[in-house]
Design an enzyme around this catalytic site. Sequence first.
Site, PDB file in Angstrom:
ATOM      1  N   ARG A 103       0.880  -1.180   0.000  1.00 37.80           N
ATOM      2  CA  ARG A 103       0.000   0.000   0.000  1.00 37.80           C
ATOM      3  C   ARG A 103       0.910   1.220   0.000  1.00 37.80           C
ATOM      4  O   ARG A 103       1.705   1.411   0.923  1.00 37.80           O
ATOM      5  CB  ARG A 103      -0.915   0.012   1.230  1.00 37.80           C
ATOM      6  CG  ARG A 103      -1.624   1.347   1.394  1.00 37.80           C
ATOM      7  CD  ARG A 103      -2.736   1.321   2.423  1.00 37.80           C
ATOM      8  NE  ARG A 103      -3.905   0.619   1.919  1.00 37.80           N
ATOM      9  CZ  ARG A 103      -5.119   0.748   2.430  1.00 37.80           C
ATOM     10  NH1 ARG A 103      -5.339   1.533   3.461  1.00 37.80           N
ATOM     11  NH2 ARG A 103      -6.140   0.083   1.910  1.00 37.80           N
ATOM     12  N   HIS A 130      -7.430   0.740  -6.363  1.00 37.06           N
ATOM     13  CA  HIS A 130      -7.631  -0.098  -5.173  1.00 37.06           C
ATOM     14  C   HIS A 130      -8.355  -1.386  -5.602  1.00 37.06           C
ATOM     15  O   HIS A 130      -9.511  -1.618  -5.257  1.00 37.06           O
ATOM     16  CB  HIS A 130      -8.469   0.677  -4.146  1.00 37.06           C
ATOM     17  CG  HIS A 130      -8.461   0.078  -2.767  1.00 37.06           C
ATOM     18  ND1 HIS A 130      -7.662  -0.988  -2.401  1.00 37.06           N
ATOM     19  CD2 HIS A 130      -9.176   0.407  -1.647  1.00 37.06           C
ATOM     20  CE1 HIS A 130      -7.881  -1.291  -1.128  1.00 37.06           C
ATOM     21  NE2 HIS A 130      -8.801  -0.463  -0.662  1.00 37.06           N
ATOM     22  N   GLN A 133     -10.283  -3.964  -3.138  1.00 38.22           N
ATOM     23  CA  GLN A 133     -11.611  -3.561  -2.678  1.00 38.22           C
ATOM     24  C   GLN A 133     -12.691  -3.983  -3.677  1.00 38.22           C
ATOM     25  O   GLN A 133     -13.799  -4.361  -3.295  1.00 38.22           O
ATOM     26  CB  GLN A 133     -11.656  -2.042  -2.472  1.00 38.22           C
ATOM     27  CG  GLN A 133     -12.968  -1.554  -1.899  1.00 38.22           C
ATOM     28  CD  GLN A 133     -13.210  -2.017  -0.469  1.00 38.22           C
ATOM     29  OE1 GLN A 133     -12.338  -1.846   0.380  1.00 38.22           O
ATOM     30  NE2 GLN A 133     -14.372  -2.586  -0.201  1.00 38.22           N
ATOM     31  N   ASP A 218     -17.161   7.173  -1.575  1.00 42.91           N
ATOM     32  CA  ASP A 218     -15.895   7.079  -0.836  1.00 42.91           C
ATOM     33  C   ASP A 218     -15.652   8.468  -0.241  1.00 42.91           C
ATOM     34  O   ASP A 218     -16.346   9.441  -0.585  1.00 42.91           O
ATOM     35  CB  ASP A 218     -14.779   6.679  -1.828  1.00 42.91           C
ATOM     36  CG  ASP A 218     -13.432   6.409  -1.167  1.00 42.91           C
ATOM     37  OD1 ASP A 218     -13.368   6.307   0.080  1.00 42.91           O
ATOM     38  OD2 ASP A 218     -12.433   6.301  -1.907  1.00 42.91           O
ATOM     39  N   CYS A 258     -16.313   1.678   0.667  1.00 41.07           N
ATOM     40  CA  CYS A 258     -15.145   0.865   1.031  1.00 41.07           C
ATOM     41  C   CYS A 258     -14.748   1.057   2.488  1.00 41.07           C
ATOM     42  O   CYS A 258     -14.068   0.212   3.059  1.00 41.07           O
ATOM     43  CB  CYS A 258     -13.982   1.180   0.098  1.00 41.07           C
ATOM     44  SG  CYS A 258     -13.389   2.887   0.189  1.00 41.07           S
ATOM     45  N   ARG A 286     -13.571  -8.490   2.327  1.00 37.07           N
ATOM     46  CA  ARG A 286     -12.148  -8.257   2.035  1.00 37.07           C
ATOM     47  C   ARG A 286     -11.340  -9.489   2.450  1.00 37.07           C
ATOM     48  O   ARG A 286     -10.415  -9.896   1.757  1.00 37.07           O
ATOM     49  CB  ARG A 286     -11.637  -7.023   2.809  1.00 37.07           C
ATOM     50  CG  ARG A 286     -12.243  -5.690   2.384  1.00 37.07           C
ATOM     51  CD  ARG A 286     -11.810  -5.291   0.991  1.00 37.07           C
ATOM     52  NE  ARG A 286     -10.370  -5.235   0.842  1.00 37.07           N
ATOM     53  CZ  ARG A 286      -9.580  -4.228   1.244  1.00 37.07           C
ATOM     54  NH1 ARG A 286     -10.131  -3.156   1.787  1.00 37.07           N
ATOM     55  NH2 ARG A 286      -8.277  -4.248   1.068  1.00 37.07           N
TER      56      ARG A 286
HETATM   57  N1  NVA Z   1      -9.898   6.775  -1.492  1.00 31.96           N
HETATM   58  C1  NVA Z   1      -9.526   6.368  -0.169  1.00 31.96           C
HETATM   59  C2  NVA Z   1      -9.779   4.920   0.034  1.00 31.96           C
HETATM   60  C3  NVA Z   1      -9.465   4.377   1.403  1.00 31.96           C
HETATM   61  C4  NVA Z   1      -9.661   2.908   1.542  1.00 31.96           C
HETATM   62  C5  NVA Z   1      -8.070   6.717   0.092  1.00 31.96           C
HETATM   63  O1  NVA Z   1      -7.252   6.527  -0.817  1.00 31.96           O
HETATM   64  O2  NVA Z   1      -7.757   7.206   1.176  1.00 31.96           O
HETATM   65  N1   CP Z   2     -11.280  -0.032   2.530  1.00 32.51           N
HETATM   66  C1   CP Z   2      -9.993  -0.084   2.961  1.00 32.51           C
HETATM   67  O1   CP Z   2      -9.056  -0.359   2.196  1.00 32.51           O
HETATM   68  O2   CP Z   2      -9.843   0.161   4.291  1.00 32.51           O
HETATM   69  P1   CP Z   2      -8.482   0.378   5.099  1.00 32.51           P
HETATM   70  O3   CP Z   2      -7.899   1.685   4.654  1.00 32.51           O
HETATM   71  O4   CP Z   2      -8.901   0.366   6.537  1.00 32.51           O
HETATM   72  O5   CP Z   2      -7.534  -0.760   4.773  1.00 32.51           O
END
Ligand code: NVA
Ligand code: CP
Length: 303
Positions: A103, A130, A133, A218, A258, A286
Amino acid sequence: MARHFLTLNDLTPQELDAVVDHASKLRNEWRQGKIRDTLRNRVLAMIFEKSSTRTRVSFEAGMTQLGGSALFLSPRDTQLGRGEPVEDSAIVISSMVDAVMIRTFDHDTVETFAASSSKPVINALTDDYHPCQLLADMQTFREHRGSIRGATVTWVGDGNNMCHSYMNAAAQFDFNLRIACPEGYDPDPNLLQAHADRVEVVRDPVEAARGSHLLVTDVWASMGQEDEQKAREKAFQEYQISPALMQVADKQALFMHCLPAHRGEEISADMMEHKSSVVWDEAENRLHAQKALLEFLILNRLD
Ligand code: NVA
Ligand code: CP
């Protein structure tokens, strides 16, 4: 050559279908308390350069439940955070483990890592995509409503990493996608052009939601955009999923997010518990979707 999962396009539609179906099977087995140890002695390295709750817990618990284990690596404690080249780190880490999950910010980083990795690399969120997800979201839709083929899905909010993965999903899972985002927050124009046959931007969220089978949103400001929070609160005022918006959607429409969710921003305070909401199943899936993905990538089979 290792297979990677950097975007949904790394698997064929048939492979994606198989992973999602397998995920539901794993979910049922797990709920019945069946022991499964297909990844006995296998190790997943997890590199997190951004925060996470669901992704970390699901990958770590998933590996343990399949008989393997997972290593949490943060840039603060590894040489990655001190400037060791991504390529060198990829060669070394992948020589010791069976798969690597990352990540991070730049999507280029996961591509660079994957190019030097001898083991499968999984994108667990970048600024651009992502895909993990989406496996869970597609599994959840299928479990509640059957095939998503031919359905209309409405994305409400930022043209961000999740939105981009929904655009890829539209092609891979064969549905139509309407994106309701304020001007200035559109998804990547190249991706829009590439998916012009099934993805359109509809500025008005009410128009975008009309007759839709799935409404998704989101956060307004993603990780790394904390400085833009105030400006985004203004720009996204009209872009909230609420029971009133669900009213114009199909009667059987589902609501997904998500998570983490910001009540009072992208969703009204009552949306998480609304009758259309499947957010808790979506979050749990997930775990199952990624266990299926790990088996697919590490063992090269699903059974
Ligand atoms: N769009 C959000 C998704 C978090 C799971 C982010 O990138 O922070
Ligand atoms: N939806 C998701 O990826 O959540 P986290 O940021 O908690 O991993």
